[in-house]
Design a protein around this motif. Sequence first.
Motif, mmCIF file in Angstrom:
data_model
loop_
_atom_site.group_PDB
_atom_site.id
_atom_site.type_symbol
_atom_site.label_atom_id
_atom_site.label_comp_id
_atom_site.label_asym_id
_atom_site.label_seq_id
_atom_site.Cartn_x
_atom_site.Cartn_y
_atom_site.Cartn_z
ATOM 1 N N LEU B 50 0.906 -1.341 0.054
ATOM 2 C CA LEU B 50 0.011 -0.113 0.582
ATOM 3 C C LEU B 50 0.725 1.556 -0.221
ATOM 4 C CD1 LEU B 50 -3.241 -0.972 2.974
ATOM 5 C CD2 LEU B 50 -3.032 -0.769 -0.159
ATOM 6 N N LEU B 53 1.878 2.000 -3.457
ATOM 7 C CA LEU B 53 1.032 2.346 -4.342
ATOM 8 C C LEU B 53 0.738 3.975 -3.723
ATOM 9 C CD1 LEU B 53 -2.009 -0.034 -4.280
ATOM 10 C CD2 LEU B 53 -0.091 0.559 -6.503
ATOM 11 N N ALA B 54 0.908 4.107 -2.992
ATOM 12 C CA ALA B 54 1.305 5.388 -2.801
ATOM 13 C C ALA B 54 2.468 6.387 -2.657
ATOM 14 C CB ALA B 54 0.714 5.975 -1.021
ATOM 15 N N ARG B 56 3.662 5.316 -5.765
ATOM 16 C CA ARG B 56 3.637 5.900 -7.155
ATOM 17 C C ARG B 56 2.664 7.000 -7.435
ATOM 18 N NH1 ARG B 56 2.500 -0.413 -8.706
ATOM 19 N NH2 ARG B 56 2.171 0.553 -11.549
ATOM 20 N N VAL B 57 2.011 6.959 -6.977
ATOM 21 C CA VAL B 57 0.549 7.931 -6.924
ATOM 22 C C VAL B 57 0.606 9.532 -6.795
ATOM 23 C CG1 VAL B 57 -1.268 6.553 -7.188
ATOM 24 C CG2 VAL B 57 -1.530 8.008 -5.220
ATOM 25 N N SER B 58 2.319 9.677 -6.224
ATOM 26 C CA SER B 58 1.994 10.950 -5.228
ATOM 27 C C SER B 58 3.588 11.016 -5.352
ATOM 28 C CB SER B 58 1.366 11.200 -3.887
ATOM 29 O OG SER B 58 1.665 12.436 -3.592
ATOM 30 N N ARG B 59 4.224 12.588 -5.966
ATOM 31 C CA ARG B 59 5.874 12.495 -5.618
ATOM 32 C C ARG B 59 5.992 12.815 -3.902
ATOM 33 N NH1 ARG B 59 4.642 16.897 -9.586
ATOM 34 N NH2 ARG B 59 3.334 16.763 -7.790
ATOM 35 N N THR B 60 4.743 13.901 -3.689
ATOM 36 C CA THR B 60 4.851 13.738 -1.924
ATOM 37 C C THR B 60 4.197 12.946 -0.915
ATOM 38 O OG1 THR B 60 2.763 15.455 -1.660
ATOM 39 C CG2 THR B 60 5.440 16.234 -2.534
ATOM 40 N N GLY B 62 1.337 11.322 0.848
ATOM 41 C CA GLY B 62 0.427 11.487 1.146
ATOM 42 C C GLY B 62 0.282 12.225 2.820
ATOM 43 N N ARG B 65 -3.679 12.014 7.102
ATOM 44 C CA ARG B 65 -5.547 11.612 7.327
ATOM 45 C C ARG B 65 -5.525 10.374 6.028
ATOM 46 N NH1 ARG B 65 -9.735 11.458 4.694
ATOM 47 N NH2 ARG B 65 -12.022 11.357 6.065
ATOM 48 N N GLU B 66 -4.676 10.798 4.850
ATOM 49 C CA GLU B 66 -6.027 9.304 3.940
ATOM 50 C C GLU B 66 -4.341 8.295 3.838
ATOM 51 O OE1 GLU B 66 -7.994 10.049 1.765
ATOM 52 O OE2 GLU B 66 -8.393 12.132 2.491
ATOM 53 N N MET B 67 -3.405 8.560 4.000
ATOM 54 C CA MET B 67 -2.283 7.407 4.421
ATOM 55 C C MET B 67 -3.108 6.411 5.912
ATOM 56 S SD MET B 67 -0.131 8.171 2.530
ATOM 57 C CE MET B 67 1.146 6.532 3.265
ATOM 58 N N MET B 69 -6.688 5.854 6.202
ATOM 59 C CA MET B 69 -7.338 5.520 5.042
ATOM 60 C C MET B 69 -7.132 4.620 4.148
ATOM 61 S SD MET B 69 -10.641 6.043 5.138
ATOM 62 C CE MET B 69 -12.054 6.545 4.292
ATOM 63 N N LEU B 70 -5.879 4.614 4.149
ATOM 64 C CA LEU B 70 -4.877 4.024 2.870
ATOM 65 C C LEU B 70 -4.823 2.547 3.993
ATOM 66 C CD1 LEU B 70 -4.409 2.984 0.184
ATOM 67 C CD2 LEU B 70 -2.069 4.402 0.749
ATOM 68 N N SER B 73 -6.528 -0.666 6.030
ATOM 69 C CA SER B 73 -7.539 -1.738 5.347
ATOM 70 C C SER B 73 -6.315 -2.721 5.408
ATOM 71 C CB SER B 73 -7.836 -1.155 3.504
ATOM 72 O OG SER B 73 -6.443 -0.969 2.733
#
Lengths: 413, 413
Positions: B50, B53-54, B56-60, B62, B65-67, B69-70, B73
Amino acid sequence: MALVVQKYGGSSIGSAERITEVARRVIATKEAGHDVVVVASAMGDTTDELLDLAARVSRTPGSPREMDMLLTSGERISNALLAIALTDLGHPATSLSGPQAGVFTTGDHGSARIVDVLPTRVRQELDRGRIVLVAGFQGLCKDTDDVTTLGRGGSDTTAVAIAGALRADVCEIYTDVDGVCTADPRVVPTARLLPRVGYAEMLELAANGARVLMTRSVEYARRHGVTLHVRSSFTDEPGTIVAEPAGEVVERDMEKETVTAIAHDRSSALVTVAGVADDPALVARVFRVLAGTGVEVDMPALGAALSFTVPRSSAVATAELLEAELGLKSVSVDVGIGKISLVGSGIRAATGAFWETFAALEVEITQVATSELRLSALCRESELDRAVRALHEVFELGGADQAVVYAGSGRGW
Amino acid sequence: MALVVQKYGGSSIGSAERITEVARRVIATKEAGHDVVVVASAMGDTTDELLDLAARVSRTPGSPREMDMLLTSGERISNALLAIALTDLGHPATSLSGPQAGVFTTGDHGSARIVDVLPTRVRQELDRGRIVLVAGFQGLCKDTDDVTTLGRGGSDTTAVAIAGALRADVCEIYTDVDGVCTADPRVVPTARLLPRVGYAEMLELAANGARVLMTRSVEYARRHGVTLHVRSSFTDEPGTIVAEPAGEVVERDMEKETVTAIAHDRSSALVTVAGVADDPALVARVFRVLAGTGVEVDMPALGAALSFTVPRSSAVATAELLEAELGLKSVSVDVGIGKISLVGSGIRAATGAFWETFAALEVEITQVATSELRLSALCRESELDRAVRALHEVFELGGADQAVVYAGSGRGW
């Protein structure tokens, strides 16, 4: 400034690269000055991978409650990743689980129905200027405090329900095809994209083989007056608006476009029950037993025998049930049939040409059904494509340009 | 009948096969007549996947709060799978998220502290005769209605907190080593499993290199009187009980076992600040700056210069901060040091033999620190293993049998 709800399916966000691409689309809408709420499905294969893990730890299907706990993590992951991608691109975003977004459902794990949407938190986050992401396919059963899933087409339904509760201007359904076409472009190369279609016609198309939308979400949209906009997340094609027809459109439809589109379906089987035609009470009992199963029954016909279609996956079980419950001896199943449906507002005028086409093709029709907006016929599955192409030409549904089909689609047209 | 809380780490449930194996262990406890609550971490590599994946969608990084949530799971998936496996083996189980289990935390995403545990739902499910699974590492911040994570060692802390709130008889921490040993068995082949160790000694061991437990969960256990039982999920070894020492054990310790175990640590760096020894006010300011960073400082010594250890990962930043904040010119960092610690209730009596051992080995000690239960010294990292083995022999900590070490351990001993 409008309020736009956008829904992205699993194939639209199947990889980290696709998530970034979707983030750019979301931002384009936000930068055009609109408020945006995004509902994303689980990434590509996530659900299948989770189902596979469950099958490896259990010889029997997991309890529906636990399967829901397991599967809902898929949408949480994809929505959090999309929020992280959006924030990285300079647009702060908040992802909410179904429960956090106020999606309340019945307690039917695996096939819950939405009973209420209270999007207080969604509004708060929008008011803070944020893009809001809502995990699709899931909700909370208040009685049990358990997370539920909505079953097939659940993310579309979440998006439409959120759009209805927020009184959004439009609910955009992003998928891997360009929109709703006059026929499946994989069968009919000249199929044309429909710029606009009414709820009722869309329901008939969805119920008769057009998989671009599920009937359930279209019904929800119609009941709550939500305008749908079906678009591709891979192209910039204008897509199809699904809405109550405006006056002028109806008029034009009535005068010229008697047929809107042709749907076809290979997923039905024909069940024939012999020896009941002269026993109305027994026929009634057959339909009572069928109603008890929840299986979708279509194309009922009573002649020398009673026959009707059910989904192929339920056909044998349905036949066995009828034999067991009613002591019937001769219930047969035919899985080689295909169903072809003309859908449009002026369908009655088309009946003659419809029959003539089949006669000219020498394709035998074994059963027909009509409604205000639909004329369906059963033929052999092997004749289906030929008949669809011929009808598409007869009713002049084709456009000048060839429709574009994208590979890897799980949705059909 | 007892109430047992069991915690399984990621390596214990790294695959579908391991989940089934853990399910059998849980069932063995249940069938012995006990109520069982299980806290499982995310499966093996899930968290890393996970995080990847994070990235790979963000250079900074996350947003926290969103990390959260991720990442949360991951535990939902493993706990739901374990519930499905248990139910398949004939023992109905219910998995609960941290919020459902009543784990309430501060709003510090990524490093939240537990503020309250209200396990109403856990009790209800136990009363129904079910095995209850609680997702570790996560909770709910009531103020924001957002899910949070507890940071490093979070699943252990969840298990201990749940055990405390339920007044469980024991909290079993299952891991990939046999328990707490007299030294790291990878360094000292004759290291012996400790059947029992007090909270205070366990805290010293954990804080000084023994990674089998995190200090945080041991502190929580001590404050709430939770008996810990550290065991392997791969063997049937008896493991180690961590609890307040019973009277007789203390007595025996005082008479014979002056030293319980030896910890060693390669993760510290020595920071030396020259030119402050004659300026007490400046020394005070150094420690005030250090306190503001939250970095763990150990082994402070003031002679010709001021020196102390910090985690290697923070060493350079700490040195630069001191130079910048206090205008200091000569702050040096030494990352080649090792720390060796004797831990036990009668440590004062051991000091002579400790020094003699280093002298005999011709290993130079650069700095020492003592507390009631600990005697620590710094030496070169390259001399560490030799010194640990010699001390283990001098203090006669070894057992008759060789300790067993399992491969693939992320925990150390």
